[in-house]
Enzyme design. Structure first.
Site, PDB file in Angstrom:
ATOM      1  CB  CYS A   1      -0.393   2.364   4.092  1.00  0.00           C
ATOM      2  SG  CYS A   1      -1.933   1.737   3.422  1.00  0.00           S
ATOM      3  CG  ASP A   2       3.385   1.055   4.374  1.00  0.00           C
ATOM      4  OD1 ASP A   2       2.944   1.531   5.429  1.00  0.00           O
ATOM      5  OD2 ASP A   2       3.199  -0.123   4.032  1.00  0.00           O
TER       6      ASP A   2
ATOM      7  CB  CYS B   1      -0.925  -0.020   1.212  1.00  0.00           C
ATOM      8  SG  CYS B   1      -1.918   1.452   1.369  1.00  0.00           S
TER       9      CYS B   1
END
Ligand code: NAP
Length: 310
Positions: free
Chosen positions: A140-141, A137
């Protein structure tokens, strides 16, 4: 030993952000609610480290901690939680049935929140370094990899989108694709290919994922000439599609050609009384906060449906 209660107003299947939020809202609406968590309570966030984009946590929060808090909140509101796996559902009559290996539960409404899983390449190193440089993701990261070289595996819209997004942080983004043309839509390809930070490696399969304490490099094979290539990077983003967890729903509710639940009128499925929330229907946003939002909507829709049955 007292006999297990089997009849509820609402059964929630799944314990990610969608499921727990559905539990919180339906219990707060004074509906007798059972949540059956599945084998990995907490869902995909249990494999995430820092979550920096869930509103309300200005310092960020670890994914598993966020799920523990949501679970406690659902229980505090009155949701009964069973840590077991649903093996089948029967939606043929108005009283809906949900079965685990050992018990069958009944309810007038069911909210399906079974989530999805990112498709895996299937290499040992992928598992070993998941959350340690290997991610599924970019949203997300990505921010954890400022000024580093990054690798994105895949050739679809997700890979183009993730690679383009990652150029905000990375010095260079390498897209590795197994064929000599992308599957992605033309516009997404153009956007990615016109970005100076993106380099493409066509006809390359990922043969190995290596590191020490964390991910360090991939070994690629050029399938046209069998040349082996080592590509070092700070992070590896696998973007080769997702698989919705909808096996138990096959033939029970309408699914699209990729197995995602088809919704009509907000969170309604093709079966009256059966609602759905989160990544098992949503292949577009796939965020914890959107899943939680859909969980809230599904519980409100289920509550309204039950009120209308009276
Ligand atoms: P996808 O379209 O199924 O593409 C998956 C890609 O990964 C393909 O290029 C495929 O290669 C490759 N792949 C699959 N298994 C692999 C493996 N084991 N090893 C290496 N490569 C592998 O999945 P997606 O990109 O996640 O998109 C899913 C759906 O969401 C699509 O309908 C897409 O249009 C949509 N989507 C839309 C947007 C948007 O419009 N903004 C953004 C993201 C996703 P091959 O091409 O060789 O099969």
């Amino acid at each position: 030993m007292s006999e297990q209660k089997t009849k509820y107003d609402i059964i929630v299947i799944g314990a990610g952000p969608a499921g727990y939020t559905a539990g919180i809202y339906s219990s707060r609406a004074r509906r007798d609610t059972l949540l059956i968590s599945g084998i990995l309570p907490g869902g995909q966030l249990m494999n995430t480290t820092d979550v920096e984009n869930y509103p309300g946590f200005d310092e960020g929060i670890m994914g598993p901690d966020l799920m523990i808090i949501m679970r406690k909140q659902a229980e505090k509101m009155g949701t009964k939680i069973i840590d077991d796996e649903v093996v089948s559902v029967d939606f043929k009559s108005k009283l809906l049935k949900v079965s685990t290996a050992s018990s069958t539960f009944e309810a007038n409404s069911v909210i399906v929140c079974t989530g999805a899983n990112p498709r895996k390449i299937g290499l040992d190193g992928e598992q070993a370094f998941a959350g340690k440089g290997v991610s599924y993701c970019a949203t997300c990261d990505g921010a954890f990899f400022k000024n580093q070289e990054l690798i994105v595996v895949g050739g679809g819209d997700s890979a183009m989108e993730e690679a383009t997004f990652l150029t905000k942080f990375a010095s260079t983004v390498h897209i590795v694709h197994r064929r000599d043309e992308f599957r992605a839509s033309k516009i997404m390809q153009e956007r990615a290919l016109s970005n100076e930070k993106i380099k493409v490696h066509f006809n390359c399969t990922v043969e190995d994922i290596q590191g020490d304490q964390k991910f360090q490099k991939v070994i690629l094979k050029n399938v046209k000439n069998d040349e082996m290539i080592t590509l070092e990077a700070g992070g590896l983003f696998v973007a080769i599609g997702h698989e919705p967890n909808s096996k138990i729903l096959e033939g029970r509710v309408e699914l699209d050609e990729n197995g995602y639940v088809v919704l009509k009128n907000n969170t309604e499925t093709s079966i009256p009384g059966v609602f759905c929330a989160g990544d098992v229907h949503d292949h577009r946003y796939r965020q914890a906060v959107t899943a939680a939002g859909f969980g809230c909507m599904a519980a409100i829709d289920a509550d309204k449906y039950l009120a209308e049955q009276k």
